[in-house]
Write a protein that holds these residues in place. Structure first.
Motif, PDB file in Angstrom:
ATOM      1  N   PHE A 160     -28.866 -92.044   0.175  1.00  0.00           N
ATOM      2  CA  PHE A 160     -27.471 -92.048  -0.274  1.00  0.00           C
ATOM      3  C   PHE A 160     -27.057 -90.653  -0.740  1.00  0.00           C
ATOM      4  CE2 PHE A 160     -24.573 -92.356  -3.942  1.00  0.00           C
ATOM      5  CZ  PHE A 160     -23.448 -92.879  -3.305  1.00  0.00           C
ATOM      6  N   PHE A 161     -27.897 -90.016  -1.574  1.00  0.00           N
ATOM      7  CA  PHE A 161     -27.578 -88.681  -2.062  1.00  0.00           C
ATOM      8  C   PHE A 161     -27.578 -87.647  -0.927  1.00  0.00           C
ATOM      9  CE2 PHE A 161     -28.671 -90.477  -6.246  1.00  0.00           C
ATOM     10  CZ  PHE A 161     -27.535 -90.078  -6.939  1.00  0.00           C
ATOM     11  N   ALA A 162     -28.478 -87.810   0.039  1.00  0.00           N
ATOM     12  CA  ALA A 162     -28.499 -86.904   1.189  1.00  0.00           C
ATOM     13  C   ALA A 162     -27.208 -87.038   1.998  1.00  0.00           C
ATOM     14  CB  ALA A 162     -29.717 -87.178   2.062  1.00  0.00           C
ATOM     15  N   MET A 163     -26.699 -88.258   2.118  1.00  0.00           N
ATOM     16  CA  MET A 163     -25.426 -88.458   2.826  1.00  0.00           C
ATOM     17  C   MET A 163     -24.278 -87.812   2.050  1.00  0.00           C
ATOM     18  SD  MET A 163     -23.714 -89.392   5.394  1.00  0.00           S
ATOM     19  CE  MET A 163     -24.797 -90.379   6.379  1.00  0.00           C
ATOM     20  N   LEU A 164     -24.304 -87.911   0.720  1.00  0.00           N
ATOM     21  CA  LEU A 164     -23.281 -87.245  -0.088  1.00  0.00           C
ATOM     22  C   LEU A 164     -23.335 -85.728   0.117  1.00  0.00           C
ATOM     23  CD1 LEU A 164     -23.305 -89.141  -3.514  1.00  0.00           C
ATOM     24  CD2 LEU A 164     -21.639 -89.304  -1.660  1.00  0.00           C
ATOM     25  N   VAL A 165     -24.543 -85.177   0.168  1.00  0.00           N
ATOM     26  CA  VAL A 165     -24.715 -83.740   0.402  1.00  0.00           C
ATOM     27  C   VAL A 165     -24.159 -83.367   1.769  1.00  0.00           C
ATOM     28  CG1 VAL A 165     -26.466 -81.965   0.867  1.00  0.00           C
ATOM     29  CG2 VAL A 165     -26.649 -83.398  -1.168  1.00  0.00           C
ATOM     30  N   ALA A 166     -24.495 -84.153   2.794  1.00  0.00           N
ATOM     31  CA  ALA A 166     -24.017 -83.874   4.148  1.00  0.00           C
ATOM     32  C   ALA A 166     -22.493 -83.934   4.217  1.00  0.00           C
ATOM     33  CB  ALA A 166     -24.638 -84.854   5.139  1.00  0.00           C
ATOM     34  N   LEU A 167     -21.899 -84.919   3.553  1.00  0.00           N
ATOM     35  CA  LEU A 167     -20.432 -85.034   3.522  1.00  0.00           C
ATOM     36  C   LEU A 167     -19.809 -83.882   2.748  1.00  0.00           C
ATOM     37  CD1 LEU A 167     -20.064 -88.881   2.995  1.00  0.00           C
ATOM     38  CD2 LEU A 167     -19.389 -87.568   5.041  1.00  0.00           C
ATOM     39  N   LEU A 168     -20.432 -83.512   1.632  1.00  0.00           N
ATOM     40  CA  LEU A 168     -19.915 -82.394   0.839  1.00  0.00           C
ATOM     41  C   LEU A 168     -19.926 -81.114   1.666  1.00  0.00           C
ATOM     42  CD1 LEU A 168     -18.904 -81.336  -1.904  1.00  0.00           C
ATOM     43  CD2 LEU A 168     -21.305 -81.009  -2.545  1.00  0.00           C
ATOM     44  N   GLU A 169     -21.030 -80.883   2.374  1.00  0.00           N
ATOM     45  CA  GLU A 169     -21.121 -79.675   3.194  1.00  0.00           C
ATOM     46  C   GLU A 169     -20.227 -79.751   4.426  1.00  0.00           C
ATOM     47  OE1 GLU A 169     -25.781 -78.604   2.170  1.00  0.00           O
ATOM     48  OE2 GLU A 169     -25.295 -79.596   4.066  1.00  0.00           O
ATOM     49  N   GLY A 170     -20.280 -80.866   5.147  1.00  0.00           N
ATOM     50  CA  GLY A 170     -19.551 -80.985   6.405  1.00  0.00           C
ATOM     51  C   GLY A 170     -18.054 -81.149   6.229  1.00  0.00           C
ATOM     52  N   VAL A 171     -17.650 -82.196   5.541  1.00  0.00           N
ATOM     53  CA  VAL A 171     -16.220 -82.464   5.336  1.00  0.00           C
ATOM     54  C   VAL A 171     -15.665 -81.551   4.240  1.00  0.00           C
ATOM     55  CG1 VAL A 171     -14.515 -84.222   4.726  1.00  0.00           C
ATOM     56  CG2 VAL A 171     -16.500 -84.833   6.130  1.00  0.00           C
ATOM     57  N   GLY A 172     -16.421 -81.407   3.142  1.00  0.00           N
ATOM     58  CA  GLY A 172     -15.979 -80.526   2.052  1.00  0.00           C
ATOM     59  C   GLY A 172     -15.826 -79.083   2.508  1.00  0.00           C
ATOM     60  N   GLY A 173     -16.715 -78.629   3.391  1.00  0.00           N
ATOM     61  CA  GLY A 173     -16.609 -77.271   3.913  1.00  0.00           C
ATOM     62  C   GLY A 173     -15.313 -77.055   4.673  1.00  0.00           C
ATOM     63  N   VAL A 174     -14.921 -78.044   5.482  1.00  0.00           N
ATOM     64  CA  VAL A 174     -13.644 -77.956   6.211  1.00  0.00           C
ATOM     65  C   VAL A 174     -12.485 -77.894   5.224  1.00  0.00           C
ATOM     66  CG1 VAL A 174     -12.059 -79.199   7.745  1.00  0.00           C
ATOM     67  CG2 VAL A 174     -14.491 -79.095   8.304  1.00  0.00           C
TER      68      VAL A 174
END
Length: 161
Positions: free
Chosen positions: A79-93
């Motif tokens: 779950f936390f890894a998915m949050l990290v991926a979303l933060l980096e991927g979507v948050g980066g955009v």
């Protein structure tokens, strides 16, 4: 008779005649820094979200899960890894676009601090050291304190978190 008064030249500048360039160029340079940062974050997040290789990591999502579980000892590592991926991927955009920059950059600063903590004991300062996440952490702190800047969707929408 109304005469326009020339803008005073700042004598503290090495090239005082470039004061106008500095004044007008700084907001653009800040926007470019924010965009560059966002793009770099995307290049780390999308491979995790898409399940593709990233650099020497065949499965970056599995690597994130392993670090969260074995080093941070957090529950629900996937779950936390998915949050990290979303933060980096979507948050980066979103940071690149200047939307929600303060909030996202604060979350990314926490993430970068965690990465520096995870890698610090085994990843020396030089030769693939923790300089990268430490620098990114301080960039995030700067973005979270300064906001998105004049060239951003936050400014266009006349709101800033």
């Amino acid at each position: 008779m109304n005469r326009s008064v020339p803008t005073p030249i700042d004598p503290t500048l090495v090239f005082p005649r470039l004061a106008g360039l500095y004044r007008h160029g700084e907001p653009l340079a800040y926007a470019l820094l924010r965009v560059c940062f966002g793009v770099i974050m995307v290049t780390h997040g999308w491979p995790k979200l898409l399940g593709t290789a990233h650099g020497s990591m065949a499965d970056p999502m599995a690597g994130s899960i392993r670090l969260i579980e074995t080093v941070l000892h957090l529950p629900f590592p996937a779950f936390f890894a998915m949050l990290v991926a979303l933060l980096e991927g979507v948050g980066g955009v979103l940071v690149a676009l200047g939307l929600g920059t303060r909030l996202l950059a604060a979350a990314m600063a926490i993430q970068m601090a965690a990465i520096a903590y995870i890698l610090g004991p085994t990843w020396p300062w030089i030769d693939r050291g923790i300089e990268y996440p430490v620098l990114m952490m301080f960039l995030c702190l700067y973005f979270s304190l300064r906001g998105a800047g004049p060239y951003s969707l936050d400014r266009r929408l006349k709101r800033e978190l």
